[in-house]
Design a protein around this motif. Structure first.
Motif, PDB file in Angstrom:
ATOM      1  N   ASN A 309       0.821  -1.214   0.000  1.00  0.00           N
ATOM      2  CA  ASN A 309       0.000   0.000   0.000  1.00  0.00           C
ATOM      3  C   ASN A 309       0.852   1.260   0.000  1.00  0.00           C
ATOM      4  O   ASN A 309       0.481   2.270  -0.615  1.00  0.00           O
ATOM      5  N   ALA A 310       2.007   1.227   0.663  1.00  0.00           N
ATOM      6  CA  ALA A 310       2.900   2.385   0.639  1.00  0.00           C
ATOM      7  C   ALA A 310       3.428   2.638  -0.760  1.00  0.00           C
ATOM      8  O   ALA A 310       3.383   3.764  -1.267  1.00  0.00           O
ATOM      9  N   VAL A 311       3.923   1.582  -1.406  1.00  0.00           N
ATOM     10  CA  VAL A 311       4.446   1.727  -2.774  1.00  0.00           C
ATOM     11  C   VAL A 311       3.341   2.169  -3.726  1.00  0.00           C
ATOM     12  O   VAL A 311       3.544   3.029  -4.588  1.00  0.00           O
ATOM     13  N   SER A 312       2.146   1.602  -3.580  1.00  0.00           N
ATOM     14  CA  SER A 312       1.032   1.931  -4.458  1.00  0.00           C
ATOM     15  C   SER A 312       0.644   3.411  -4.361  1.00  0.00           C
ATOM     16  O   SER A 312       0.412   4.062  -5.387  1.00  0.00           O
ATOM     17  N   ILE A 313       0.589   3.955  -3.150  1.00  0.00           N
ATOM     18  CA  ILE A 313       0.177   5.349  -2.989  1.00  0.00           C
ATOM     19  C   ILE A 313       1.310   6.307  -3.295  1.00  0.00           C
ATOM     20  O   ILE A 313       1.104   7.351  -3.924  1.00  0.00           O
ATOM     21  N   ILE A 314       2.526   5.990  -2.891  1.00  0.00           N
ATOM     22  CA  ILE A 314       3.668   6.866  -3.176  1.00  0.00           C
ATOM     23  C   ILE A 314       3.836   7.064  -4.672  1.00  0.00           C
ATOM     24  O   ILE A 314       4.105   8.173  -5.146  1.00  0.00           O
ATOM     25  N   THR A 315       3.684   5.995  -5.433  1.00  0.00           N
ATOM     26  CA  THR A 315       3.861   6.076  -6.887  1.00  0.00           C
ATOM     27  C   THR A 315       2.615   6.563  -7.612  1.00  0.00           C
ATOM     28  O   THR A 315       2.647   6.754  -8.828  1.00  0.00           O
ATOM     29  N   GLY A 316       1.512   6.735  -6.876  1.00  0.00           N
ATOM     30  CA  GLY A 316       0.276   7.180  -7.508  1.00  0.00           C
ATOM     31  C   GLY A 316      -0.457   6.084  -8.247  1.00  0.00           C
ATOM     32  O   GLY A 316      -1.330   6.362  -9.075  1.00  0.00           O
ATOM     33  N   THR A 317      -0.109   4.819  -7.968  1.00  0.00           N
ATOM     34  CA  THR A 317      -0.785   3.712  -8.644  1.00  0.00           C
ATOM     35  C   THR A 317      -2.227   3.600  -8.170  1.00  0.00           C
ATOM     36  O   THR A 317      -3.159   3.510  -8.974  1.00  0.00           O
ATOM     37  N   GLY A 318      -2.427   3.581  -6.866  1.00  0.00           N
ATOM     38  CA  GLY A 318      -3.776   3.597  -6.328  1.00  0.00           C
ATOM     39  C   GLY A 318      -4.429   2.257  -6.107  1.00  0.00           C
ATOM     40  O   GLY A 318      -5.583   2.188  -5.702  1.00  0.00           O
ATOM     41  N   PHE A 319      -3.708   1.143  -6.365  1.00  0.00           N
ATOM     42  CA  PHE A 319      -4.231  -0.153  -5.948  1.00  0.00           C
ATOM     43  C   PHE A 319      -4.335  -0.173  -4.423  1.00  0.00           C
ATOM     44  O   PHE A 319      -3.575   0.508  -3.731  1.00  0.00           O
ATOM     45  N   ALA A 320      -5.232  -0.970  -3.897  1.00  0.00           N
ATOM     46  CA  ALA A 320      -5.334  -1.146  -2.454  1.00  0.00           C
ATOM     47  C   ALA A 320      -5.572  -2.616  -2.156  1.00  0.00           C
ATOM     48  O   ALA A 320      -6.315  -3.295  -2.867  1.00  0.00           O
ATOM     49  N   SER A 321      -4.924  -3.114  -1.128  1.00  0.00           N
ATOM     50  CA  SER A 321      -5.132  -4.501  -0.716  1.00  0.00           C
ATOM     51  C   SER A 321      -5.963  -4.575   0.552  1.00  0.00           C
ATOM     52  O   SER A 321      -6.299  -5.657   1.018  1.00  0.00           O
ATOM     53  N   ALA A 322      -6.264  -3.391   1.123  1.00  0.00           N
ATOM     54  CA  ALA A 322      -7.074  -3.325   2.341  1.00  0.00           C
ATOM     55  C   ALA A 322      -7.614  -1.906   2.473  1.00  0.00           C
ATOM     56  O   ALA A 322      -7.135  -0.976   1.820  1.00  0.00           O
ATOM     57  N   ASP A 323      -8.605  -1.745   3.329  1.00  0.00           N
ATOM     58  CA  ASP A 323      -9.138  -0.413   3.617  1.00  0.00           C
ATOM     59  C   ASP A 323      -8.243   0.228   4.678  1.00  0.00           C
ATOM     60  O   ASP A 323      -8.539   0.200   5.872  1.00  0.00           O
ATOM     61  N   TYR A 324      -7.112   0.807   4.213  1.00  0.00           N
ATOM     62  CA  TYR A 324      -6.169   1.383   5.166  1.00  0.00           C
ATOM     63  C   TYR A 324      -6.748   2.591   5.903  1.00  0.00           C
ATOM     64  O   TYR A 324      -6.205   3.022   6.913  1.00  0.00           O
TER      65      TYR A 324
END
Length: 484
Positions: A309-324
């Motif tokens: 989730n950190a990599v996804s949001i930092i890079t702006g990808t926006g995938f999520a594996s959970a409701d963080y």
């Protein structure tokens, strides 16, 4: 008609025709699966788009061997707008309940690789529509790399002149070089996408989910075929595959070209790459410790969820594996900060990007050194090269305009009735092209569908100017630009 306008219309016409031709793929897929209304929408949109695009190109055909900076500005903005309208047409006609506001929002989100969506019930939508969303992000990903490497260095947008591929080349004749860049990047981009597709297949994804997610992973876009995003494929290890390929897509593609030419060490010597690696490792470990300290998750599960989730949001990808968003306020604050980081320049990622923070940090250190030694001559260096004052001013100008636009758009969203968390995170996630926001409405467990049409248009504008590095659009809108 001026030569510059003719060139712009000619190239935009070709791009629209090519994009419209790509609509045949979802049309055939929907036809094969019996989704006739959606198939018809894509087929008719394809015919109309190819006709309009081809007619525009033929009416303005002629030699295109040079592009001036003004033409490049107009081409950049015009192409993305034209493609967005064309891409929205089949969504509007597909019978899936999208009005023009939603269709434009979704197409802009796709082409800018933002990943914000107004579509719910993805698991039950026609495969053609899901494929089209993935294709838009894949096309947008390669389009932004070519734009960033071929045109923005010439235009000096936000400090991108630091990445001029042909050192010292100030020539207006950039089109042949752009063609060469596009060819090299396209090959690398396609090979990485194919590798990602087979990696997803190897863990047990069906071919359609693997194809769609391969395209949205390499583009760091984040559109999924499921409402649960990557969480639907967590038991298969989809998050692990995604993390690896998101990181690859976040690196400068120019360095991949150098590596292919026998200089792989360039990847490890680049200041951006080292800075990006330090950021994602630090963020992943920090979130892991927070998850374990709060008792939310433990051990390997905490590390896996945190890193993905950190990599996804930092890079702006926006995938999520959970409701963080449900992890607690501290985690929401962390993810809010992550939105403003970004990956490397010349990659498919978005947001501020690592190099600008590095340049700003170097400038701050020089400023402090000058306070202590006012007469000292302290040149700024980045990646072993002297940073010219024009590049520094461009970076600083980007910061000012970027955060000014963010503040204004957040205030407008708040005035439109959105709660504080939704307004602040909505402005951030759209301008940084991240995708999900924070809170119960637009967080990783929600969508942008409940928002009012005016709010969606504000977010659509943010997505557009954020992806085009803010300054390009503002220059385009400046009356002085047209008078000069």
């Amino acid at each position: 008609m001026t030569t510059s306008l003719r060139q712009v219309l000619f190239m935009v016409g070709i791009m629209v025709a090519v994009l419209a031709a790509a609509m045949m793929f979802p049309a055939m897929l929907d036809a094969a699966h019996g989704a006739q209304e959606s198939a018809t929408a894509f087929f008719l949109s394809s015919i109309l788009g190819m006709f309009v695009g081809s007619a525009t190109a033929l009416a303005n055909r002629g030699p295109v061997d040079s592009i001036t900076p003004r033409t490049a500005f107009v081409l950049t903005v015009g192409a993305w707008l034209g493609l967005a309208v064309c891409a929205a047409l089949p969504m509007r006609l597909s019978g899936e309940g999208l009005d023009w506001t939603d269709a434009i929002f979704e197409s802009i989100s796709g082409l800018t690789t933002t990943g914000a969506t107004v579509i719910t019930g993805l698991d039950g939508r026609p495969d053609g529509l899901l494929l089209w969303r993935a294709l838009l992000q894949w096309i947008g990903g390669i389009g932004i790399i070519v734009t960033a490497m071929a045109f923005w260095p010439m235009l000096g947008i936000g400090g991108m002149q630091l990445f001029q591929l042909e050192s010292g080349d100030k020539s207006d004749k950039v089109l042949p070089r752009a063609t060469q860049i596009a060819a090299s990047i396209s090959l690398i981009y396609a090979l990485l996408t194919i590798a990602c597709f087979f990696a997803y297949m190897a863990i047990g994804m069906d071919w359609f989910a693997a194809l769609a997610h391969a395209m949205t992973t390499l583009s760091t876009g984040g559109f999924s075929t499921s409402d649960n995003s990557m969480g639907a494929f967590l038991p298969l290890g989809g998050d692990i595959v995604a993390t690896a390929f998101i990181i690859l897509a976040s690196l400068p593609f120019g360095l991949f070209i150098l590596a292919a030419r026998g200089k792989p060490v360039s990847l490890f010597r680049d200041a951006q790459v080292r800075g990006f690696a330090a950021v994602i490792v630090t963020a992943s470990l920090l979130l892991t410790l927070m998850l374990m300290a709060s008792g939310t998750l433990e051990g390997g599960t905490a590390l896996r969820q945190a890193s993905f989730n950190a990599v996804s949001i930092i890079t702006g990808t926006g995938f999520a594996s959970a409701d963080y968003g449900a992890w607690g306020p501290a985690f929401e604050a962390a993810f809010f900060i992550f939105m403003f980081i970004g990956g490397c320049a010349g990659s498919t990622t978005c947001s501020v990007k690592i190099f600008r923070y590095q340049i700003a940090g170097t400038a701050m250190r020089r400023y402090l050194a000058k306070l202590m030694r006012p007469n000292a001559v302290i040149p700024m260096r980045y990646n072993g090269r002297i940073v010219e004052e024009t590049a520094l001013h461009s970076v600083m100008g980007f910061f000012f305009v970027f955060f000014a636009v963010y503040a204004i758009s957040a205030a407008v969203l708040s005035a439109l009735g959105l709660d504080t968390v939704t307004a602040l995170s909505g402005a951030a996630t759209s301008l940084t092209n991240t995708g999900p926001g924070l809170g119960p409405v637009i967080g990783p467990a929600g969508t942008f569908q409940p928002l009012s049409d005016p709010a969606k248009w504000v977010l659509t504008f943010n997505m557009f100017i954020g992806r085009l590095e803010v300054l390009a659009v503002l220059v385009f809108l400046s009356p002085r630009f047209w008078r000069g």
